[in-house]
Design a protein around this motif. Structure first.
Motif, PDB file in Angstrom:
ATOM      1  N   GLU A  58     -11.913 -71.305   3.879  1.00 49.45           N
ATOM      2  CA  GLU A  58     -11.625 -72.354   2.897  1.00 49.45           C
ATOM      3  C   GLU A  58     -10.606 -73.358   3.447  1.00 49.45           C
ATOM      4  N   TRP A  59      -9.638 -72.871   4.233  1.00 54.76           N
ATOM      5  CA  TRP A  59      -8.713 -73.809   4.876  1.00 54.76           C
ATOM      6  C   TRP A  59      -9.475 -74.704   5.861  1.00 54.76           C
ATOM      7  N   ALA A  60     -10.353 -74.111   6.670  1.00 50.87           N
ATOM      8  CA  ALA A  60     -11.100 -74.885   7.658  1.00 50.87           C
ATOM      9  C   ALA A  60     -11.961 -75.955   7.000  1.00 50.87           C
ATOM     10  N   ALA A  61     -12.473 -75.656   5.808  1.00 50.32           N
ATOM     11  CA  ALA A  61     -13.305 -76.614   5.085  1.00 50.32           C
ATOM     12  C   ALA A  61     -12.484 -77.613   4.278  1.00 50.32           C
ATOM     13  N   ASP A  62     -11.160 -77.549   4.416  1.00 55.50           N
ATOM     14  CA  ASP A  62     -10.244 -78.459   3.731  1.00 55.50           C
ATOM     15  C   ASP A  62     -10.267 -78.273   2.215  1.00 55.50           C
ATOM     16  N   LEU A  64      -8.463 -75.543   1.007  1.00 54.12           N
ATOM     17  CA  LEU A  64      -7.137 -74.977   0.814  1.00 54.12           C
ATOM     18  C   LEU A  64      -6.176 -75.715   1.731  1.00 54.12           C
ATOM     19  N   SER A  65      -4.996 -76.029   1.230  1.00 54.80           N
ATOM     20  CA  SER A  65      -3.978 -76.640   2.076  1.00 54.80           C
ATOM     21  C   SER A  65      -3.351 -75.573   2.969  1.00 54.80           C
ATOM     22  N   VAL A  66      -2.569 -76.019   3.946  1.00 56.64           N
ATOM     23  CA  VAL A  66      -1.859 -75.078   4.800  1.00 56.64           C
ATOM     24  C   VAL A  66      -0.933 -74.205   3.958  1.00 56.64           C
ATOM     25  N   ALA A  67      -0.243 -74.823   3.005  1.00 52.41           N
ATOM     26  CA  ALA A  67       0.670 -74.060   2.157  1.00 52.41           C
ATOM     27  C   ALA A  67      -0.089 -73.026   1.323  1.00 52.41           C
ATOM     28  N   GLN A  68      -1.230 -73.407   0.770  1.00 49.70           N
ATOM     29  CA  GLN A  68      -2.023 -72.464  -0.013  1.00 49.70           C
ATOM     30  C   GLN A  68      -2.540 -71.316   0.860  1.00 49.70           C
ATOM     31  N   GLU A  69      -2.936 -71.645   2.086  1.00 48.22           N
ATOM     32  CA  GLU A  69      -3.407 -70.605   3.013  1.00 48.22           C
ATOM     33  C   GLU A  69      -2.286 -69.622   3.324  1.00 48.22           C
ATOM     34  N   HIS A  70      -1.083 -70.149   3.568  1.00 49.29           N
ATOM     35  CA  HIS A  70       0.050 -69.270   3.843  1.00 49.29           C
ATOM     36  C   HIS A  70       0.383 -68.408   2.627  1.00 49.29           C
ATOM     37  N   ALA A  71       0.355 -69.008   1.444  1.00 49.17           N
ATOM     38  CA  ALA A  71       0.676 -68.257   0.226  1.00 49.17           C
ATOM     39  C   ALA A  71      -0.347 -67.147  -0.008  1.00 49.17           C
ATOM     40  N   ALA A  72      -1.620 -67.453   0.192  1.00 53.85           N
ATOM     41  CA  ALA A  72      -2.667 -66.452  -0.009  1.00 53.85           C
ATOM     42  C   ALA A  72      -2.505 -65.296   0.976  1.00 53.85           C
ATOM     43  N   ALA A 305     -14.236 -80.209  15.999  1.00 52.64           N
ATOM     44  CA  ALA A 305     -15.108 -81.269  15.491  1.00 52.64           C
ATOM     45  C   ALA A 305     -15.446 -81.024  14.025  1.00 52.64           C
ATOM     46  N   ASP A 306     -15.713 -79.767  13.663  1.00 56.33           N
ATOM     47  CA  ASP A 306     -16.010 -79.454  12.260  1.00 56.33           C
ATOM     48  C   ASP A 306     -14.782 -79.656  11.373  1.00 56.33           C
ATOM     49  N   ILE A 307     -13.606 -79.278  11.885  1.00 53.82           N
ATOM     50  CA  ILE A 307     -12.379 -79.462  11.114  1.00 53.82           C
ATOM     51  C   ILE A 307     -12.140 -80.945  10.856  1.00 53.82           C
ATOM     52  N   LEU A 308     -12.289 -81.774  11.900  1.00 50.68           N
ATOM     53  CA  LEU A 308     -12.077 -83.216  11.739  1.00 50.68           C
ATOM     54  C   LEU A 308     -13.083 -83.808  10.764  1.00 50.68           C
ATOM     55  N   THR A 309     -14.336 -83.383  10.869  1.00 52.74           N
ATOM     56  CA  THR A 309     -15.365 -83.893   9.972  1.00 52.74           C
ATOM     57  C   THR A 309     -15.040 -83.561   8.519  1.00 52.74           C
ATOM     58  N   ALA A 310     -14.566 -82.339   8.284  1.00 51.69           N
ATOM     59  CA  ALA A 310     -14.200 -81.930   6.920  1.00 51.69           C
ATOM     60  C   ALA A 310     -13.053 -82.762   6.373  1.00 51.69           C
ATOM     61  N   ARG A 311     -12.247 -83.335   7.275  1.00 52.51           N
ATOM     62  CA  ARG A 311     -11.098 -84.146   6.859  1.00 52.51           C
ATOM     63  C   ARG A 311     -11.353 -85.640   6.975  1.00 52.51           C
ATOM     64  N   GLY A 312     -12.617 -86.000   7.179  1.00 50.21           N
ATOM     65  CA  GLY A 312     -12.986 -87.411   7.199  1.00 50.21           C
ATOM     66  C   GLY A 312     -12.633 -88.139   8.475  1.00 50.21           C
ATOM     67  N   ALA A 354     -22.880 -80.482  10.340  1.00 54.37           N
ATOM     68  CA  ALA A 354     -21.852 -79.448  10.457  1.00 54.37           C
ATOM     69  C   ALA A 354     -22.214 -78.263   9.562  1.00 54.37           C
ATOM     70  N   PRO A 355     -21.962 -77.034  10.015  1.00 52.70           N
ATOM     71  CA  PRO A 355     -22.278 -75.867   9.194  1.00 52.70           C
ATOM     72  C   PRO A 355     -21.417 -75.825   7.943  1.00 52.70           C
ATOM     73  N   ASP A 356     -21.969 -75.236   6.883  1.00 51.34           N
ATOM     74  CA  ASP A 356     -21.229 -75.028   5.646  1.00 51.34           C
ATOM     75  C   ASP A 356     -20.314 -73.832   5.858  1.00 51.34           C
ATOM     76  N   THR A 357     -19.007 -74.085   5.826  1.00 47.33           N
ATOM     77  CA  THR A 357     -18.036 -73.011   6.088  1.00 47.33           C
ATOM     78  C   THR A 357     -17.676 -72.225   4.840  1.00 47.33           C
ATOM     79  N   ARG A 358     -18.314 -72.548   3.720  1.00 47.01           N
ATOM     80  CA  ARG A 358     -18.020 -71.770   2.515  1.00 47.01           C
ATOM     81  C   ARG A 358     -18.596 -70.373   2.634  1.00 47.01           C
ATOM     82  N   THR A 359     -17.900 -69.419   2.064  1.00 43.93           N
ATOM     83  CA  THR A 359     -18.384 -68.043   2.009  1.00 43.93           C
ATOM     84  C   THR A 359     -18.427 -67.602   0.563  1.00 43.93           C
ATOM     85  N   SER A 360     -19.372 -66.751   0.263  1.00 45.53           N
ATOM     86  CA  SER A 360     -19.480 -66.273  -1.117  1.00 45.53           C
ATOM     87  C   SER A 360     -18.656 -65.011  -1.275  1.00 45.53           C
TER      88      SER A 360
END
Length: 361
Positions: A58-62, A64-72, A305-312, A354-360
């Motif tokens: 979820e962080w990679a797909a933008d 979750l923020s860095v702070a949310q990732e750290h908190a989780a 490349a996928d990270i940049l694409t997710a962030r526009g 780009a692949p869908d980085t979401r997971t169920s």
């Protein structure tokens, strides 16, 4: 449609709790699963571990923020701690032997190592868990003090392989065998073998199985140099590129400013982030040189490349950085081939969706 299992429900509920920053709710989920008969080991590896993987995705797909990732991640770590002292819980006697579990120097992704340590404890091992970013001299001092049956080295980021190599050879030099694990060691542990580790394990259960079978101690090993394991390093390209890192970052940043006039209005924070991205590319380049495997760099570049694409951000902007580095490092043939492979990988990757980085869950 069949009813979800207790474990499946727990994964979904734990994800919702950690994503919301609800530590009490997260703890309640795992203790409810315990009460319904799910074992501690299953909670660790089949509930908490997949939720943590989803946090990273979820962080990679933008999303979750860095702070949310750290908190989780912090919530998951504290939930693990509650398992060790839940009412009515009991741990087996630590009679199988003693092991040390540690992250390699520089590795701050400690949760995988923590999961291994907890599983081994549940299997009856006495575990010294040293946590994240353990400097190799401190690790070796601990091994001298405790003389364990094995040291388990965990690494998630490939750029820490040179540090892992130092830990492997230093541990073996004092007679302690090394079991390596984590994504840093590559598919099927190929870098663990290249660096001379005694064994490799894909996950905590596999690590427990390896220890159950036993790992022979090294027989009075002679001093082993880096080139003994990796003879290609005799060309000195790795060493020279590592030593040039500060200059390469500075010159590449300056060249990108020339190629992209829009960078002239970048904020200080944006310039710092760009410099960090360049430094990461160089770090993965040097690691690819270290293990003589272009996939280290190409995998990082396509992931970026996928990270940049997710962030526009246009992913093809990476090609300019690779071209600039190639211009500066034109005297290094292995380096040139790695940069060419990386540029080709980025070009081919960016023409596909780009692949869908979401997971169920």
């Amino acid at each position: 449609m069949s009813e979800p299992t207790t474990t499946t429900r727990a994964v979904r509920q734990l994800w919702l709790a950690v994503a919301a920053g609800d530590e009490r709710g997260a703890a309640a989920v795992v203790h409810a699963a315990l009460a319904q008969g799910v074992s501690e080991e299953a909670i660790l590896l089949e509930v908490i571990a997949p939720v943590q993987e989803k946090v990273g995705a979820e962080w990679a797909a933008d999303r979750l923020s860095v702070a949310q990732e750290h908190a989780a991640t912090a919530i998951n770590e504290r939930v693990i701690a509650t398992l060790t002292r839940h009412p009515g819980g009991s741990r087996p006697a630590a009679d199988r032997g003693r092991v040390t579990v540690s992250c390699v120097d520089g590795e701050w992704h400690a949760l995988p190592a923590r999961l291994v340590a907890e599983v081994l404890t549940l299997r009856g091992w006495r575990v010294d868990y040293l946590g994240a970013q353990t400097p190799t001299p401190h690790l070796i001092a601990h091994l001298h003090l405790t003389n364990p049956d094995a040291v388990l080295l965990s690494g998630s980021i490939t750029t820490h392989l040179p540090a892992a190599h130092a830990a492997v050879t230093a541990s073996q030099a004092i007679g302690v065998p090394v079991l390596a694990g984590g994504r840093a060691f590559g598919p099927a542990g190929r870098y663990a073998r290249a660096l001379g580790a005694d064994r490799w394990a894909a996950d905590a259960r596999a690590a427990a199985d390896v220890l159950e079978k036993g790992i022979p101690r090294p027989d009075a090993p002679a001093v082993r140099h880096v080139v003994d394991d990796l003879p290609h390093l005799a060309d000195q390209e790795y060493t020279m590129v590592v030593q040039s890192r500060p200059r390469l970052v500075k010159r590449t940043l300056a060249d990108l400013e020339h190629r992209f006039p829009a960078m002239s209005v970048y904020s200080v924070a944006q310039r710092d982030r760009t410099a960090e991205d360049i430094a990461h590319i160089i770090d993965f380049l040097t690691t690819a040189l270290y293990v003589a495997d272009p996939e280290v760099l190409t995998a990082f570049m396509t992931w970026t490349a996928d990270i940049l694409t997710a962030r526009g951000v246009p992913a093809h902007s990476l090609l300019a950085g690779l071209d600039t580095l190639a211009d500066q490092l034109h005297d290094f043939p292995r380096t040139q081939k790695l940069l060419e492979r990386a540029a080709t990988a980025v070009t081919e990757h960016t023409v596909r969706p780009a692949p869908d980085t979401r997971t169920s869950a």
